[in-house]
Structure formats: structure tokens, C-alpha cells
Write an enzyme that holds these catalytic residues in place. Structure first.
Site, PDB file in Angstrom:
ATOM      1  N   SER A   1       0.907  -1.222   0.045  1.00 21.73           N
ATOM      2  CA  SER A   1       0.050   0.068  -0.106  1.00 21.73           C
ATOM      3  C   SER A   1       0.981   1.222   0.249  1.00 21.73           C
ATOM      4  CB  SER A   1      -0.870  -0.189   1.335  1.00 21.73           C
ATOM      5  OG  SER A   1      -1.588   1.256   1.494  1.00 21.73           O
ATOM      6  N   LYS A   2       0.328   2.194  -0.915  1.00 21.98           N
ATOM      7  CA  LYS A   2       1.247   3.366  -0.990  1.00 21.98           C
ATOM      8  C   LYS A   2       1.124   4.125   0.386  1.00 21.98           C
ATOM      9  CE  LYS A   2       2.926   7.351  -2.525  1.00 21.98           C
ATOM     10  NZ  LYS A   2       4.203   7.590  -2.290  1.00 21.98           N
ATOM     11  N   ARG A   3      -0.192   4.024   1.126  1.00 20.59           N
ATOM     12  CA  ARG A   3      -0.393   4.666   2.258  1.00 20.59           C
ATOM     13  C   ARG A   3       0.523   4.153   3.193  1.00 20.59           C
ATOM     14  NH1 ARG A   3      -6.331   3.616   4.154  1.00 20.59           N
ATOM     15  NH2 ARG A   3      -6.629   4.914   2.574  1.00 20.59           N
TER      16      ARG A   3
END
Length: 488
Positions: free
Chosen positions: A252-254
Site C-alpha cells: 500500500s502506498k499509504r
């Protein structure tokens, strides 16, 4: 076989490490066989396009060494290499399919399609187009087009029967045609969908091996039907398993673990990241774990790609990155470490190369550097209890005696002679003179100079980094702390 592979990203933002691994495998296969690696920009979904994303694609591929032979900026015999510039090509081939009975015009509006989908879901059915426009007479179709009625072109999936395709990783797969949807090939804006454009482009660009993520495996029967409708040879399919954060979650980029640039910003070396990505889902057939890009190209083989999802292990990546860091020359490491050193050290009177020399063997990723150097600009407040080290058997009294002796020994060294060999000789000479273990002198010295239990180097290295004036000043502070603690 003339091996021609392609990397065909959509310019929708950052470079996901899963996409980068796909590019890497396509590059390696082409280089292994002396073939051609092509870059194609798939920008037909223009609502999702992000400004600057094409530049990210270019810069990432160049930074990683995945240099393409044909592409938008290089040209080649199969251009244009940007899909939005190939619009007439797709229209021509869509019309060919319509004329051959393999596709048809659809005039259904969004309202009708939404109602259809809701009805199918209410009935517990998998939503798919119901074929409403399949049998529309040609003259009625022409009237609707002439009247300006919005349209798309849909693929006509055969009624009944099965479609079989072969994948180099997953083998032969057969699906029932009635499970497939009459998906859109050409959208109302005249641009193709991915499902159509990639087939047309892969054929016209002579792609021999289509390497892509496993999420496209279920769409491969539709691609085969298009190839067959055109009478074209089908390329070899190579579907790669996903890269996962763990057994349940995707990267996940988050969480900062999906973007290539995130890893570079965290202080991972490009060479280590690419080496690690190659081994995520591919096995060279040996226990070897460290490869240059050229060595990967020599070793790469499709048969080594796994069917199982690859779990991204940050601990393993950090270990591999540490191996690459330790293999750098001192000059190379200093150049790479300098931006991270400067995050923590603002003083101008310290030698950054000296700091780097201490850090290289103690660093797994460059972002480990700043927290190790937080004592250099200013001595943190620390408890005198830190001078007591049970294992080394240091006490307040022994530490005080050691610091006073060290102050005297170091004070005798002139500014011009303040270097590591001289400091080492003076302090080890002091250990010998006092007839004590090294730690009796060096542990209190480390604490007094850094205010920390753990530092990237010992007292000798820290004294070298801090310089004569600062080192002697901190020794005085340490002596004062101990005298206060003892009650003198």
C-alpha cells in the site's frame, strides 16, 4: 524466436514496485535472448492520468537501468508508442471486427446499463452485458450513428463452447464462454479500452512474450478470441503472481511500501531494490541471492517464476541493502550518505567523510543514519547512571578516574595531530598504563562524548568526529556530572 517484450504502464501516478518488477522481468527476458525491450505508454484512460506521471516512468526506468530500445522518446519501426496517438489504428481494427461479425455497436446509455446491473445483482447473477444491441440491424445502426447517438463497440463473445489459452507460468487454462462478458473495445470518445489496445498494439509491435500481472489472467480468454478473430498468432503469456505485504494484504502506498521512490527515499540503494524485486516470485535455481542487473539477465528464465504470491519481506531487503552498502568504496558511501548525514548534523566544523567512515559497517539503509548522529550538534542531557556498566564493571568512581586520565591524555594532543591513529595510540596507551580492561576507559569516554549508550562508533571514533575543542569540553561536563553524583 526474435524475442520482443514490452513494458506498458499507465501514467496514473507513482511507480508501484509490482509494476517495476514486471518491467524488470520483461527487460531481463529481452536481454537474455538478445531481443528488444519496448516502452509503450498506455494513456487511453485519460480520466485517471496524473500530471507528471510519464516523467516518473522515464526517470524510474533510467534510474534502475531498465533502458528501452524502442519507445516514445526513441522512436522505432512500430510507433507511435503512446496509445492516445494511435487512435485511428484502433478505429480501423475495431471496424474490421465489426465487419467480420466479431464485434458490434452498442448504443445503451448509462441509465440502462445501471438498471441492468442492479437487476442482475438482485437475481444473484454475475453482472455482465445482456447483449441488447447484438442483433441491431445494420440500417438501424447507421441511423443512430447519423443522428449522433453515443456508441461504443463491444466484443462479440461466442455463444456457448469454451476458450483455452496457455500461460507459461500457470499452464493451460480453459474457460466457459458464457462466463465471459461482451466487454467494450472502443469507448464513446473513440479511445480503446486496455483489453483491446493491448492486443492490437502487441501484435503490430511484434511482441513475442506478454509479461504482466496475474490480475490479467482472467481476461486472457478474451484476448485469445480477439487474436483468433484477426487471424493473428498469439504471443506467449507470462502472468506473474502478485507482490503482497503479507498473506492477506497488498502493498500500500499509504503504508509507504508500494512505491519505488519511497524505498529510495528511505535510503535503500537502487541496486539492492532491483536485486530483491527480481527474487520476489522468481528463483534462479540456486541459493545465490546477490546479482547485478547483467548477472540477472544471464540467469533469468521464465521457468523460475512461481505461481504463488510473493511476500515482501522488509527485513530481507534491509539485509540485502546492507550487503550492497558494505560493498561500496568509502568514497561511494560518503557520497550516498552525505544527504542523510546532513539531515542530523548542521555543524560545519566536523568532517563528514570521517562520520561516513564510522557509519558504513553499521548501516543497513541510509535512513538509519540520522538517528545515530543526534548527539553531534549538541550533547543531549543524560543521567550519570549511564556511566555504570555492570558487564564492564564500571562505577562512578572508576569512571571519574578514567575521564580525568583521558582528559589529561587528550589535552596533550595538539589540534594539528587530532586524528584517529593518534587518538587510538593515546587512549590505548592509557589503558595499558592504568592496567585495566579497555571498557574501563572507553565506556565512560563514549558516554561523556555522546550522552548515549549506543553510537555508530566508540569513544575514539567519536572524539575524532567531534574534534579537540568539543571533545575536551564534553569530558569536562562528564567529570562535573560524576563529581556531583558522587558528592564531591
Amino acid at each position: 524466436m526474435n524475442v520482443r517484450t514490452r513494458f506498458a504502464p499507465s501514467p496514473t501516478g507513482y511507480m508501484h514496485v509490482g509494476n517495476l518488477r514486471t518491467a524488470l522481468y520483461a527487460y531481463l527476458l529481452a536481454r537474455k535472448h538478445g531481443g528488444t525491450f519496448i516502452l509503450r505508454i498506455e494513456d487511453t484512460d485519460q480520466e485517471r492520468e496524473v500530471a507528471g506521471a510519464v516523467d516518473i516512468i522515464y526517470s524510474t526506468l533510467r534510474q534502475t537501468g531498465l533502458l528501452w530500445d524502442e519507445g516514445p522518446d526513441k522512436g522505432g519501426p512500430c510507433g507511435p508508442y503512446v496509445q492516445s496517438e494511435r487512435k485511428p489504428i484502433y478505429r480501423e481494427h475495431a471496424d474490421m471486427l465489426v465487419d467480420g461479425g466479431h464485434a458490434y455497436y452498442c448504443f445503451c446509455d448509462k441509465e440502462r446499463l445501471d438498471l441492468m446491473r442492479k437487476r442482475q445483482e438482485a437475481e444473484g447473477k454475475q453482472p455482465k452485458y445482456d447483449g441488447h444491441c447484438r442483433t441491431l440491424p445494420r440500417d438501424e445502426r447507421e441511423k443512430l450513428i447519423a443522428a449522433g447517438k453515443p456508441w461504443v463497440i463491444r466484443q462479440r463473445i461466442p455463444d456457448g463452447g469454451t476458450t483455452t489459452f496457455k500461460d507459461e507460468v500457470f499452464g493451460e487454462i480453459t474457460v466457459e464462454n458464457d462466463t465471459l462478458d461482451d466487454n467494450v473495445l472502443l469507448k464513446s470518445d473513440g479511445l480503446p479500452t486496455y483489453n483491446f489496445a493491448n492486443v492490437v498494439d502487441d501484435h503490430l509491435m511484434g511482441i513475442s512474450h506478454v509479461i504482466r500481472g496475474m490480475e490479467y489472467l482472467s481476461s486472457s480468454p478474451k484476448y485469445n478470441l480477439l487474436y483468433q478473430a484477426f487471424g493473428w498468432d498469439i504471443p506467449k503469456y507470462v502472468h506473474c503472481p502478485p507482490v503482497m505485504r503479507d498473506a492477506q494484504r497488498k502493498l500500500s502506498k499509504r503504508d509507504g511500501d508500494a512505491s519505488y521512490q519511497d524505498f529510495i527515499d528511505k535510503g535503500y540503494l537502487n541496486e539492492a531494490v532491483m536485486n530483491y524485486l527480481a527474487l520476489l516470485g522468481w528463483n534462479p535455481g540456486t541459493d545465490r541471492e546477490k546479482f547485478t542487473l547483467a548477472e540477472l539477465a544471464e540467469a533469468f528464465d521464465i521457468s523460475g517464476i512461481s505461481k504463488s504470491p510473493a511476500i515482501f519481506d522488509p527485513v530481507k531487503l534491509a539485509w540485502l541493502n546492507g550487503e550492497y552498502i558494505r560493498a561500496l568504496t568509502p568514497q561511494e558511501f560518503t557520497a550516498k550518505a552525505l544527504p542523510f548525514i546532513k539531515q542530523a548534523v548542521k555543524r560545519a566544523d566536523v568532517a563528514f567523510a570521517t562520520i561516513a567512515a564510522v557509519l558504513q559497517q553499521r548501516t543497513e539503509k541510509l535512513s538509519d543514519i540520522p538517528p545515530q548522529l543526534d548527539f553531534i550538534d549538541a550533547l543531549p542531557d543524560y543521567s550519570p547512571e549511564m556511566f555504570i556498566h555492570k558487564k564492564s564493571k564500571t562505577t562512578f568512581e572508576s569512571s571519574l578516574a578514567s575521564l580525568k586520565a583521558a582528559r589529561e591524555a587528550l589535552d596533550a594532543i595538539p589540534e594539528s595531530g587530532w586524528d584517529h591513529p593518534t587518538l587510538h595510540a593515546a587512549l590505548m596507551g592509557l589503558v595499558e598504563k592504568l592496567a585495566v580492561k579497555n571498557a574501563i576507559v572507553l565506556w565512560p569516554l563514549r558516554v561523556a562524548l555522546s550522552g548515549k549508550e549506543f553510537t555508530p562508533g566508540g569513544g575514539i571514533e567519536i572524539a575524532h568526529i567531534l574534534g579537540r575543542k568539543e571533545s575536551l569540553a564534553r569530558l569536562e561536563q562528564g567529570i562535573s556530572k560524576l563529581e556531583t553524583a558522587i558528592g564531591k
